[in-house]
Write a protein that holds these residues in place. Structure first.
Motif, short mmCIF file in Angstrom:
data_model
loop_
_atom_site.label_atom_id
_atom_site.label_comp_id
_atom_site.label_asym_id
_atom_site.label_seq_id
_atom_site.Cartn_x
_atom_site.Cartn_y
_atom_site.Cartn_z
N PRO A 174 9.73 20.37 0.27
CA PRO A 174 11.18 20.00 -0.48
C PRO A 174 12.03 19.02 -0.42
N ASP A 175 13.16 18.51 0.31
CA ASP A 175 13.92 18.12 0.56
C ASP A 175 13.06 16.32 0.53
N GLY A 176 12.27 16.14 0.64
CA GLY A 176 12.16 15.03 0.14
C GLY A 176 11.48 14.19 1.42
N THR A 177 11.22 14.92 2.52
CA THR A 177 10.36 14.44 3.82
C THR A 177 9.75 14.67 4.34
N ASP A 178 8.77 14.22 5.56
CA ASP A 178 7.92 14.45 5.83
C ASP A 178 7.15 13.58 4.67
N THR A 179 6.96 12.45 4.74
CA THR A 179 6.45 12.21 3.92
C THR A 179 5.11 11.68 3.75
N ALA A 180 4.00 11.60 2.52
CA ALA A 180 3.42 11.16 3.12
C ALA A 180 2.49 10.21 1.38
N GLY A 181 3.01 8.59 1.34
CA GLY A 181 2.27 7.83 -0.32
C GLY A 181 2.12 7.09 0.29
N PRO A 182 2.64 5.76 -0.64
CA PRO A 182 1.69 4.40 -0.49
C PRO A 182 2.23 4.24 0.78
N GLN A 183 1.29 3.79 1.73
CA GLN A 183 2.25 3.50 3.31
C GLN A 183 1.78 1.34 3.99
N ASP A 184 0.89 1.60 3.27
CA ASP A 184 1.04 -0.44 3.57
C ASP A 184 0.23 -1.15 2.46
N ILE A 185 0.72 -2.35 2.86
CA ILE A 185 0.37 -3.20 1.58
C ILE A 185 0.20 -4.86 1.52
N LYS A 186 -0.87 -4.92 1.54
CA LYS A 186 -1.65 -6.49 2.23
C LYS A 186 -2.55 -7.22 1.19
N PHE A 187 -2.76 -8.75 1.08
CA PHE A 187 -3.04 -9.51 -0.01
C PHE A 187 -4.49 -9.79 0.24
N ASP A 188 -5.48 -9.73 -0.32
CA ASP A 188 -6.23 -10.82 0.10
C ASP A 188 -6.08 -12.54 -0.68
N ALA A 189 -7.20 -13.23 -0.41
CA ALA A 189 -7.65 -14.49 -0.53
C ALA A 189 -6.92 -14.83 -1.55
N THR A 190 -7.31 -13.62 -2.66
CA THR A 190 -7.01 -13.81 -4.11
C THR A 190 -5.87 -13.70 -4.68
N GLY A 191 -4.89 -13.17 -4.32
CA GLY A 191 -3.50 -12.77 -4.54
C GLY A 191 -4.04 -11.29 -4.69
#
Length: 402
Positions: free
Chosen positions: A103-120
C-alpha cells in the motif's frame, strides 16, 4: 512457509572500507532525472536518449499475497512507465504499464528493465514477484512477461510469459515464484534473468522456444550470521540472480543478490558459457544488482548494499573489475542511495538509477569522471552508499527483488 519481516528505516553516510586496498576517491556525479517511481533498468536507445523503466507504485486493484511480507498483499495498478531522458529533459513515453506494490508503494514489481534490438524495437522485462498461481486474480495482466512497446501509440505486445513457464516447469525445483528482473538482446534471442525462479532463460525475439539455459543454485553458509547472532548450523540461502551482461567472449555474466540472511562478501558474479554451467567469475561481493561491460572488457558491478540488509545500512557502490581482476571503487556514498541498475554511455560516463526502491524519489545519476579513481591492489571488502528505505527480508523461500 513462515516468513519473518524486518522493517528498517535509516539514513546514514559511510566511507569506503577496504581490506588491504587503497581507499578510492569518490567520482563526481550529476542528477539528470528525478521524481521517478521505483526506478529500475536503463539503457540508451537508437536516438541517443537514455531510457529508464519505472516499476510504478502498485494501485488499488486486486491483490496477491506477498512472498516477502507476512500477512500483507501486493496490489495491482497501472502505474508502471518508461521515461526518456535527453537534452536536459525527461518525459514518460510509455505509461499505464502493470505494477504491484504494498500500500505504501514499496516492495514493487513492474517494468524492471529495457533493451533495444538492432531495429530499434524496445523489449521490456515486467516483473511479478509472487506465485504465478495467483496472477489470474489480477485479470489480463502482463506482469511476469517480456513485452515489446510502441512509444508513439503508448501500446505494447506480450512476447514471452516467464511466470507461466515457472508455473509449468519450475526448473530449479524450489518454490514457485517468478520475477523477471533483467534482460539483454543477443542476436535473435532475448536472454532474461528471473530473480524469483533463480533462472537464466532464453527465447526468440518472437517469443518462440522459451527455455531455461542455466540455474543459479542455492548455497550453504557454514557459519551464518543472523540478527540474533552467529550460528554454527549450516544454513541454505537463495541464489537470487539479478542481472545478465554479455561478455566480449560471448558468455553471459550474472550478478547475485544472496537471500536471507544476506551474508556479507558471499555474493558472486557467475559466467555461463555455451555448456550452460555457471562458474564463479568473481566473488567477495555483497548484494549485487547489475553488471555492464565496457568496450575494453572492464566489468562494472553495482552493489545495492555492502552489509547484511538487516543491519540497517544499505550503503552500496560502483565497482570496476579489470580483465586482470583488479578492482576499483568508482563511487562510494556521497549521495548515491539504493542503486538498482547501471549502464555505460558512448561518452564513457556511467549512468546509475538511484533510490530505485521507493516511489517518487528515484533518480538517474551521471558519474562524470569514472576513470579518475586509483586502482585498488588487492581484494576489496565492503564499500559505500547512503539510503533511506523500508526493507523486508525473507528467511525461507525465494526472495522477491525490491
Amino acid at each position: 512457509m513462515k516468513l519473518k519481516q524486518f522493517g528498517i528505516t535509516f539514513l546514514s553516510i559511510c566511507i569506503a572500507a577496504f581490506t588491504g586496498t587503497k581507499a578510492a576517491e569518490a567520482a563526481s556525479f550529476s542528477v539528470i532525472a528525478d521524481g521517478l517511481d521505483n526506478a529500475r533498468g536503463l539503457t540508451f536507445g537508437p536516438d541517443g536518449s537514455l531510457y529508464v523503466t519505472e516499476a510504478g507504485k502498485g494501485g488499488s486493484g486486486a491483490c496477491v499475497p506477498s512472498p516477502s511480507v507476512e500477512n500483507q498483499s501486493l496490489c495491482y495498478g497501472t502505474t508502471g512507465a518508461v521515461t526518456k531522458i535527453g537534452k536536459g529533459t525527461q518525459e514518460r513515453v510509455l505509461t499505464g504499464l502493470p505494477s504491484l506494490a504494498l500500500p505504501d508503494g514499496t516492495d514493487t514489481a513492474g517494468p524492471q528493465d529495457i533493451k533495444f534490438d538492432a531495429t530499434g524495437k524496445p523489449y521490456i522485462a515486467v516483473g511479478y514477484g509472487s506465485n504465478p498461481t495467483f496472477r489470474a486474480t489480477l485479470g489480463n495482466t502482463d506482469l511476469g512477461k517480456i513485452i515489446t512497446a510502441n512509444f508513439n501509440t503508448n501500446s505494447w505486445t506480450s512476447v514471452a510469459d516467464l511466470a507461466n513457464y515457472e508455473l509449468v516447469n519450475n526448473p530449479d525445483k524450489g518454490d514457485v515464484i517468478s520475477n523477471p528482473f533483467s534482460l539483454l538482446l543477443d542476436g535473435n534471442k532475448v536472454v532474461v534473468v528471473d530473480a524469483g525462479a533463480n533462472e537464466l532463460l532464453s527465447a526468440g525475439t518472437d517469443g518462440n522456444n522459451l527455455n531455461a539455459i542455466a540455474t543459479i543454485k542455492r548455497q550453504t553458509l557454514t557459519n551464518p550470521v543472523f540478527p540474533s547472532g552467529a550460528s554454527s548450523s549450516p544454513f541454505e540461502i537463495q541464489a537470487v540472480p539479478t542481472n545478465v551482461a554479455l561478455g566480449l567472449d560471448g558468455a553471459y555474466y550474472i550478478s547475485q543478490l544472496t537471500g536471507f540472511p544476506f551474508p556479507e562478501g558471499q555474493a558472486k558474479i557467475y559466467r555461463v558459457g555455451s555448456d550452460g554451467q555457471p562458474t564463479v567469475y568473481a566473488d567477495g561481493f555483497t548484494q549485487l544488482t547489475d553488471l555492464a561491460f565496457d568496450t575494453e572488457g572492464n566489468l562494472y558491478a553495482l552493489q545495492y548494499a555492502n552489509q547484511s540488509l538487516w543491519k540497517g545500512n544499505l550503503d552500496g557502490s560502483v565497482i570496476k573489475i579489470s580483465p586482470d581482476g583488479t578492482r576499483t571503487t568508482l563511487l562510494s556514498g556521497n549521495g548515491l542511495e539504493s542503486p538498482t541498475a547501471l549502464t555505460i554511455g558512448a561518452d564513457g560516463a556511467i549512468y546509475v538509477t538511484n533510490r530505485g526502491d521507493r516511489p517518487g524519489l528515484g533518480q538517474v545519476l551521471k558519474i562524470e569522471n569514472p576513470k579518475s579513481v586509483p586502482e585498488s591492489t588487492s581484494i576489496f571488502s565492503f564499500l559505500a552508499l547512503i539510503g533511506t528505505v523500508s526493507v523486508t527480508l525473507l528467511r525461507q523461500g525465494k526472495a522477491k527483488m525490491f
